[in-house]
Design an enzyme around this catalytic site. Structure first.
Site, PDB file in Angstrom:
ATOM      1  N   HIS A  91      85.168-101.141 -14.877  1.00 48.29           N
ATOM      2  CA  HIS A  91      85.797-100.213 -16.318  1.00 48.29           C
ATOM      3  C   HIS A  91      84.637 -99.150 -16.278  1.00 48.29           C
ATOM      4  CE1 HIS A  91      81.920-102.375 -17.421  1.00 48.29           C
ATOM      5  NE2 HIS A  91      81.966-101.649 -18.393  1.00 48.29           N
ATOM      6  N   HIS A 106      83.430 -94.007 -18.865  1.00 51.90           N
ATOM      7  CA  HIS A 106      83.747 -95.425 -19.500  1.00 51.90           C
ATOM      8  C   HIS A 106      85.138 -95.814 -20.119  1.00 51.90           C
ATOM      9  CE1 HIS A 106      83.709 -99.226 -21.940  1.00 51.90           C
ATOM     10  NE2 HIS A 106      82.224 -99.202 -21.322  1.00 51.90           N
TER      11      HIS A 106
END
Length: 197
Positions: A91, A106
């Site tokens: 992620h 992110h």
């Protein structure tokens, strides 16, 4: 450069006011970072980090940067450098650019909770990567269906190394459009030489 010149001029003025018997030499020391541009890792709508619905990012606790509401699933490297972090959950990525910027990408908010579901990765820690090379993918549609915010945050985590980290104010960005401008400090020091010696 402007910052360095002003700082040097101020030091010389202060020295001249304090003593006429000493000469001050101001030397420029290379910084560990240089002026740089960070590019968009994904196409979409550009946003200020302050608008992100996560206080860690919106309060710039991790550093300054930009956010993108993505319109595609592929994520590419925004700089040329080395992959410093590649989470097993896929992620987020950390990259240190060849110019010194430490960039965090992110993907989504709280998406670590998905434990890698809907994500793929093409890199691992230690990999050399060029700007525009693929980092991985994430399924935007699936994230939305699961109730996750898919906003991509691009953060310069060593913000304090720079004189300025500024988001390039624009509405929509294509992949690899410029999104963050970095201005480096010019470090200086002075040495005084006594003319009467």
């Amino acid at each position: 450069m402007i910052y360095g010149k002003r700082f040097a001029a101020k030091q010389v003025e202060e020295n001249e006011e304090g003593s006429s018997t000493e000469s001050t030499m101001v030397k420029t020391v290379p910084s560990s970072v240089t002026d740089e541009v960070v590019f968009a890792p994904v196409a979409g709508k550009s946003e200020s980090l302050h608008n992100v619905k996560d206080q860690v990012f919106s309060a710039e606790i991790m550093g300054k940067g930009a956010a993108i509401i993505p319109t595609e699933d592929e994520i590419v490297s925004p700089v040329t450098g080395t992959v410093t972090v590649a989470y097993p959950t896929m992620h987020a990525y950390g990259i240190k650019s060849d110019e010194g910027a430490e960039v965090l990408i992110h993907l989504g908010i709280d998406t670590v909770n998905l434990k890698g579901e809907y994500f793929t990765s093409k890199v691992k820690q230690g990999d050399k990567i060029k700007k525009g090379e693929m980092l991985g993918t994430f399924d935007i549609k699936a994230l939305k269906e699961k109730g996750y915010d898919s906003t991509v945050m691009i953060v310069v985590t060593n913000t304090n190394k720079y004189a300025e980290v500024a988001r390039i104010d624009t509405d929509k960005v294509a992949k690899l459009d410029p999104v963050i401008a970095l201005t480096a400090h010019t470090a200086t020091f002075s040495s005084a030489t006594n003319l009467e010696a």
